[in-house]
Scaffold this motif. Sequence first.
Motif, PDB file in Angstrom:
ATOM      1  N   GLN A 231       0.869  -1.036   0.238  1.00 49.02           N
ATOM      2  CA  GLN A 231       0.201   0.213   0.168  1.00 49.02           C
ATOM      3  C   GLN A 231       0.742   1.176  -0.285  1.00 49.02           C
ATOM      4  O   GLN A 231       0.810   2.714  -1.227  1.00 49.02           O
ATOM      5  N   PHE A 232       2.342   1.293   0.900  1.00 46.73           N
ATOM      6  CA  PHE A 232       3.237   2.619   0.559  1.00 46.73           C
ATOM      7  C   PHE A 232       3.401   2.486  -0.666  1.00 46.73           C
ATOM      8  O   PHE A 232       3.820   3.809  -1.411  1.00 46.73           O
ATOM      9  N   LEU A 233       3.823   2.032  -1.707  1.00 45.08           N
ATOM     10  CA  LEU A 233       4.205   1.221  -2.980  1.00 45.08           C
ATOM     11  C   LEU A 233       3.657   2.159  -3.941  1.00 45.08           C
ATOM     12  O   LEU A 233       4.002   2.729  -4.231  1.00 45.08           O
ATOM     13  N   CYS A 234       1.923   1.431  -3.638  1.00 43.60           N
ATOM     14  CA  CYS A 234       1.068   2.021  -4.489  1.00 43.60           C
ATOM     15  C   CYS A 234       0.436   3.171  -3.905  1.00 43.60           C
ATOM     16  O   CYS A 234      -0.146   4.030  -4.537  1.00 43.60           O
ATOM     17  N   SER A 235       1.302   3.816  -3.172  1.00 41.76           N
ATOM     18  CA  SER A 235       0.503   5.611  -2.518  1.00 41.76           C
ATOM     19  C   SER A 235       1.569   6.815  -2.627  1.00 41.76           C
ATOM     20  O   SER A 235       1.493   7.432  -2.720  1.00 41.76           O
ATOM     21  N   ILE A 236       2.763   6.783  -3.451  1.00 43.07           N
ATOM     22  CA  ILE A 236       3.648   7.481  -3.699  1.00 43.07           C
ATOM     23  C   ILE A 236       3.166   8.800  -5.007  1.00 43.07           C
ATOM     24  O   ILE A 236       3.111   8.191  -5.317  1.00 43.07           O
ATOM     25  N   ASP A 237       3.398   9.714  -4.530  1.00 41.70           N
ATOM     26  CA  ASP A 237       3.563  10.773  -4.812  1.00 41.70           C
ATOM     27  C   ASP A 237       4.233  10.685  -6.352  1.00 41.70           C
ATOM     28  O   ASP A 237       4.834  10.753  -6.163  1.00 41.70           O
ATOM     29  N   TRP A 238       3.081  11.762  -7.404  1.00 36.51           N
ATOM     30  CA  TRP A 238       3.659  10.847  -9.180  1.00 36.51           C
ATOM     31  C   TRP A 238       3.745   9.522  -9.459  1.00 36.51           C
ATOM     32  O   TRP A 238       4.004   9.476 -10.705  1.00 36.51           O
ATOM     33  N   VAL A 239       3.821   8.754  -8.463  1.00 40.20           N
ATOM     34  CA  VAL A 239       4.052   7.665  -8.929  1.00 40.20           C
ATOM     35  C   VAL A 239       2.612   6.727  -9.876  1.00 40.20           C
ATOM     36  O   VAL A 239       1.690   6.686  -9.119  1.00 40.20           O
ATOM     37  N   GLN A 240       2.880   6.902 -11.048  1.00 40.30           N
ATOM     38  CA  GLN A 240       1.862   6.041 -11.318  1.00 40.30           C
ATOM     39  C   GLN A 240       1.180   4.206 -11.851  1.00 40.30           C
ATOM     40  O   GLN A 240      -0.097   3.907 -11.417  1.00 40.30           O
ATOM     41  N   ARG A 241       2.671   4.344 -11.914  1.00 41.70           N
ATOM     42  CA  ARG A 241       2.590   2.172 -11.380  1.00 41.70           C
ATOM     43  C   ARG A 241       3.425   1.580 -10.931  1.00 41.70           C
ATOM     44  O   ARG A 241       4.574   2.691 -10.818  1.00 41.70           O
ATOM     45  N   VAL A 242       3.311   0.545 -10.264  1.00 38.39           N
ATOM     46  CA  VAL A 242       4.099   0.200 -10.066  1.00 38.39           C
ATOM     47  C   VAL A 242       4.515  -1.301 -10.450  1.00 38.39           C
ATOM     48  O   VAL A 242       3.258  -2.368 -10.672  1.00 38.39           O
ATOM     49  N   ASP A 243       5.574  -1.726 -10.746  1.00 35.73           N
ATOM     50  CA  ASP A 243       6.320  -3.122 -11.042  1.00 35.73           C
ATOM     51  C   ASP A 243       6.570  -4.005 -10.264  1.00 35.73           C
ATOM     52  O   ASP A 243       7.931  -3.892  -9.627  1.00 35.73           O
ATOM     53  N   THR A 244       6.106  -4.753  -9.791  1.00 40.43           N
ATOM     54  CA  THR A 244       6.340  -5.601  -8.814  1.00 40.43           C
ATOM     55  C   THR A 244       7.224  -6.704  -8.960  1.00 40.43           C
ATOM     56  O   THR A 244       7.852  -6.980  -7.914  1.00 40.43           O
ATOM     57  N   GLY A 245       7.820  -6.580  -9.852  1.00 41.93           N
ATOM     58  CA  GLY A 245       9.189  -7.702  -9.868  1.00 41.93           C
ATOM     59  C   GLY A 245       8.634  -9.113  -9.685  1.00 41.93           C
ATOM     60  O   GLY A 245       7.268  -9.838  -9.309  1.00 41.93           O
ATOM     61  N   ARG A 246       9.548  -9.990  -9.614  1.00 36.73           N
ATOM     62  CA  ARG A 246       9.034 -11.984  -9.467  1.00 36.73           C
ATOM     63  C   ARG A 246       8.754 -12.373  -8.068  1.00 36.73           C
ATOM     64  O   ARG A 246       9.199 -11.870  -6.967  1.00 36.73           O
ATOM     65  N   ARG A 247       7.154 -12.536  -7.741  1.00 34.12           N
ATOM     66  CA  ARG A 247       6.499 -13.017  -6.949  1.00 34.12           C
ATOM     67  C   ARG A 247       6.024 -14.417  -6.423  1.00 34.12           C
ATOM     68  O   ARG A 247       6.620 -15.391  -7.796  1.00 34.12           O
ATOM     69  N   ALA A 248       5.610 -14.604  -6.077  1.00 43.43           N
ATOM     70  CA  ALA A 248       4.747 -16.018  -5.884  1.00 43.43           C
ATOM     71  C   ALA A 248       3.613 -15.625  -6.777  1.00 43.43           C
ATOM     72  O   ALA A 248       2.606 -14.915  -6.407  1.00 43.43           O
TER      73      ALA A 248
END
Length: 413
Positions: free
Chosen positions: A262-279
């Motif tokens: 939720q922190f990473l998805c709430s940073i001002d100016w950030v339009q997208r989050v690329d999660t990288g390798r997850r389960a």
Amino acid sequence: MSLEIRTIGDDDLRGWCVAALTGFLNAPTLTDEDLAFRRKDRDPARTWGAYDGGRCVATLRSFAQELTVVGGAPVTADAVSTVTVSPTHRRRGLLTRMMANDLRAAKERGDAVSTLIAAEYPIYGRYGFGPATHTAGWLIDTRRTGLDPRHAVPEGGGRIDFATAEEVRAFGPALHDRFRARTPGAVSRSEQWWLRNTGAVRLSHDPKLDPHHAVYRSPSGEIEGLASYVYEAAFTAGRPDATVRVLRLTATSPAAERALWQFLCSIDWVQRVDTGRRAPDDLLPHFLGDPRAAAIQEIADDLWLRPLDVPRLLEARTYPVAGTLVLQVEDRAGLAGGRFLLEAGPEGATCTPTTRSAGLTLDVGELGALYLGDVPATRLAALGRIDEERPGALTTADTLLHTARRPWCPDMF
Ligand SMILES: CC(C)(COP(=O)(O)OP(=O)(O)OC[C@H]1O[C@@H](n2cnc3c(N)ncnc32)[C@H](O)[C@@H]1OP(=O)(O)O)[C@@H](O)C(=O)NCCC(=O)NCCS
């Protein structure tokens, strides 16, 4: 001229590294600092090369690695890495010869299993490896997450702070050890791993990344999560259009996981989050108000296992209920095959050679695919990769071996 396969001597490391760099399509140069670092990270007795008139033309190395199995026990694995054959010497059987040497040495050493991450799917099945974990990656559209932009995170208590790379080197290893103890498929990290992945050491061919590190502490002050990420900053048509690219997110509780995403998805100016390798069954999409904001980008096989000692492997993991299974394991290389009786239960398991008739017949690589619980035996049977010899054996195998959560290996090696 004949091609010699052997482990390297003291003076061979530079040529061996140049061959490996070439095989992985890097420039064939390395600095003295690179060489000194790699020297600390290599066991010459487990570093194989193929030599054509003194020139190294193929590489393979292995090292001792702890692999977490179902139930949380660590098993010492023979981790195979840096597999390359020079394009001048491909398809002459060099990989096959180096792999046979390493697997034989691992068996003699008493390792129960070999592990690797396969660059290409078709290469390793022939050596008895099977895909035991999978990985998935998502691209999150932060405008569609449904998270309230006015809310300060974390919602459920606790706090998030930045940490320096030096601080990460101090608390990171213990956090990772707590994480991997609860994650079947996770593997240990060496001291060199921490130096290289926190910027203390940067080899000439390493990407020039200078990540941010966000740490989650629980309401009682325990470190339960760490996200390392970089920004790809951009302005499009005069508007902020940045991407967060997550390098690693490690969490030991769902609260930490939720708070960090939720922190990473709430940073001002950030339009997208690329999660990288997850389960592949990551909780992530469901931390968002609208899970469809996370679009799947990739699902792929990840960690491959090659059983070397079937009884030790099957006795090392846990089982949810009592059950008995007879496995006929075929192994062309003659390292781990045989017929085995598994008598399993919540209190522990025994696995011994048997003359009883088999319930299932399978190749050793299929046992590698089943071992961490990722895939049901019934699915492999439907694909024609396992034979059910006695009615009910597939159901027993599914009940005993398949797990509710999927195993996951976050690391490349
Ligand atoms: C993959 C690689 C190591 C194979 O080395 P090699 O010495 O050519 O392999 P071998 O000659 O021992 O081949 C053994 C068998 O695997 C097959 N094979 C080898 N590479 C393959 C590939 N990339 N895809 C499909 N089959 C492959 C060969 O055709 C051969 O099949 P056969 O036993 O039926 O005849 C080499 O091509 C390479 O260095 N590739 C680039 C780096 C890389 O991908 N490394 C792997 C990192 S995990």
